[in-house]
Design an enzyme around this catalytic site. Structure first.
Site, PDB file in Angstrom:
ATOM      1  N   GLU A  12       0.796  -1.236   0.000  1.00 29.84           N
ATOM      2  CA  GLU A  12       0.000   0.000   0.000  1.00 29.84           C
ATOM      3  C   GLU A  12       0.831   1.291   0.000  1.00 29.84           C
ATOM      4  O   GLU A  12       0.629   2.166   0.836  1.00 29.84           O
ATOM      5  CB  GLU A  12      -0.967  -0.013   1.188  1.00 29.84           C
ATOM      6  CG  GLU A  12      -1.867  -1.241   1.177  1.00 29.84           C
ATOM      7  CD  GLU A  12      -2.854  -1.297   2.347  1.00 29.84           C
ATOM      8  OE1 GLU A  12      -2.716  -0.493   3.285  1.00 29.84           O
ATOM      9  OE2 GLU A  12      -3.747  -2.150   2.310  1.00 29.84           O
ATOM     10  N   GLU A  24      -5.925 -10.905  -1.772  1.00 31.96           N
ATOM     11  CA  GLU A  24      -6.769 -10.785  -0.570  1.00 31.96           C
ATOM     12  C   GLU A  24      -8.235 -10.732  -0.975  1.00 31.96           C
ATOM     13  O   GLU A  24      -8.990  -9.864  -0.543  1.00 31.96           O
ATOM     14  CB  GLU A  24      -6.397  -9.519   0.207  1.00 31.96           C
ATOM     15  CG  GLU A  24      -4.931  -9.425   0.561  1.00 31.96           C
ATOM     16  CD  GLU A  24      -4.566  -8.199   1.410  1.00 31.96           C
ATOM     17  OE1 GLU A  24      -5.458  -7.566   1.991  1.00 31.96           O
ATOM     18  OE2 GLU A  24      -3.367  -7.890   1.476  1.00 31.96           O
TER      19      GLU A  24
HETATM   20  C1  GLA Z   1      -5.089  -4.863   4.025  1.00 39.27           C
HETATM   21  C2  GLA Z   1      -3.863  -5.635   4.455  1.00 39.27           C
HETATM   22  C3  GLA Z   1      -4.246  -6.936   5.060  1.00 39.27           C
HETATM   23  C4  GLA Z   1      -5.387  -6.815   6.022  1.00 39.27           C
HETATM   24  C5  GLA Z   1      -6.537  -6.190   5.339  1.00 39.27           C
HETATM   25  C6  GLA Z   1      -7.699  -6.154   6.284  1.00 39.27           C
HETATM   26  O1  GLA Z   1      -5.621  -5.318   2.866  1.00 39.27           O
HETATM   27  O2  GLA Z   1      -2.967  -5.868   3.424  1.00 39.27           O
HETATM   28  O3  GLA Z   1      -3.146  -7.436   5.759  1.00 39.27           O
HETATM   29  O4  GLA Z   1      -5.018  -6.049   7.141  1.00 39.27           O
HETATM   30  O5  GLA Z   1      -6.135  -4.899   4.954  1.00 39.27           O
HETATM   31  O6  GLA Z   1      -7.780  -7.274   7.093  1.00 39.27           O
END
Ligand code: GLA
Length: 375
Positions: free
Chosen positions: A160, A265
């Protein structure tokens, strides 16, 4: 000997029963359905890794061939104090993956969130300077990546680093070290394990400016001789965004630049997005609470079906780009575990994954498997 045999028979019976309880009427599992296309993974919590949540652990072994720790390897978990590393839960995670022949992922090394304050602090009341912070970053990466060398197969090295408009996030990493902090992180990771895959990971990459920024970053690093093996697209999506077209455009742009994509994710929220309401409103209004948490007991069939259709569309997309998409990881094993039950609104009942709270496959699971059949 007799007792021994009985014991092992009992064990075999137990394993077979577990297997039958989990097997879904002759359905292929996720990892079987996509074995020629990409890895299919799930993010695990500590109870799953240690087998306390045995139903979820059995489901993971049955369905997935890659695992990511949901929180266990974040800086605050693994390195809470300057002189203190806590490896035990992460060790269990890696052992679980290796024992089951999986592709374990490390998540994440350099991030602005879930990183203890001390990392960015210098002398009392002052921020750390560039040299101090680079030293801490190197120590952390060499220690953590080095410990799992050859066993953790891919790392989300930087998480990020961009805003949605493609500008760099003004994180303490950027402010203290400067723009080359990302390059340094990748160099340290490569130094620690030359065989692990190294990724840049971010959310909202379906937004063209953000995808373009990630591509520029990867090209720039590669031009400098720094190894980056792919872009991790988090894919925290919802029923109403992104459009299939937006999602496909992002993947196509990575593909056109010769960059591998990891869907890292994935989840699809079925609850309304609260961002249009202010925090105060959310606290105050009971009616609003109900609107934001529309399915506290069970998911209506119509929504269940919309979720299945959405998942099928996205998996068909990944499938079309299977030469570029190397892995699809879900952010959790089953709905009960999902962070979307407590974020961005606490206490909601969300249904974002393929397995329900009893670890049973949902219509979305069948729909995803069907996309693999429809090759
Ligand atoms: C982001 C992070 C993850 C997690 C999500 C929410 O995407 O990369 O590690 O913390 O937020 O669970």
């Amino acid at each position: 000997m007799g007792i021994h045999l009985k014991k092992s028979m009992r064990m075999a019976l137990y394993v077979a029963t577990m297997w039958m309880a989990c097997a879904h009427q002759g359905q292929p599992t996720l990892k079987q359905a996509f074995e020629k296309d990409f890895l299919v993974g799930a993010a695990l919590n500590e109870k799953q890794v240690t087998g306390v949540d045995s139903a979820a652990a059995a489901l993971v072994v049955q369905q997935f061939n890659s695992i990511t720790p949901e929180n266990l390897l974040k800086w605050e978990a693994v390195h809470p104090l300057p002189e203190q590393y806590q490896f035990e839960p992460a060790d269990r995670f890696v052992d679980f993956g290796i024992k089951n022949g999986m592709f374990p992922i490390g998540h994440t090394l350099v991030w602005h969130s879930q990183t203890p304050k001390w990392v960015f602090e210098g002398r009392p009341g002052k921020p750390a300077d560039r040299e101090i912070l680079l030293g801490r970053m190197r120590d952390h990466i060499l220690t953590v990546v080095g410990r799992y060398k050859g066993r953790i197969r891919g790392w989300d090295v930087v998480n990020e680093a961009f805003e949605d408009d493609g500008t760099m996030r003004k994180s303490p990493w950027l402010k203290i070290i400067g723009q080359d902090y990302i390059q340094k992180a990748f160099e340290f990771a490569a130094e620690a394990d030359s065989s692990a895959e190294l990724y840049y990971n971010d959310y909202n990459l379906w937004k063209p400016e953000k995808a373009a920024a990630a591509i520029r970053l990867v090209k720039d690093l590669k031009a400098k001789g720094v190894r980056v093996d792919g872009i991790g697209e988090q894919a925290h999506w919802a029923l109403d965004y992104p459009t299939l077209k937006e999602a496909e455009a992002a993947i196509a742009s990575f593909e056109a630049s010769g960059i591998n994509v990891l869907i890292t994710e994935m989840d699809i929220s079925v609850c309304p997005n609260p961002w249009n309401y202010t925090g105060a409103e959310i606290e105050r209004s009971f009616e609003l609470q109900k609107k934001l948490n529309p399915y506290p007991e069970t998911l209506p069939d119509s929504v269940q079906q919309s979720l299945a259709t959405r998942y099928a569309e996205f998996f068909a997309l990944f499938h079309r780009h299977a030469g570029t998409v190397n892995r699809v990881t879900f952010w959790g094993v089953h709905d009960g575990q999902s962070w979307l039950n407590y974020w961005p609104v606490r206490g909601r009942t969300n249904y974002p994954l393929l397995f329900d709270r009893q670890c049973k496959p949902k219509p979305a699971f069948e729909a995803v498997i069907e996309t693999a059949r429809a090759k």
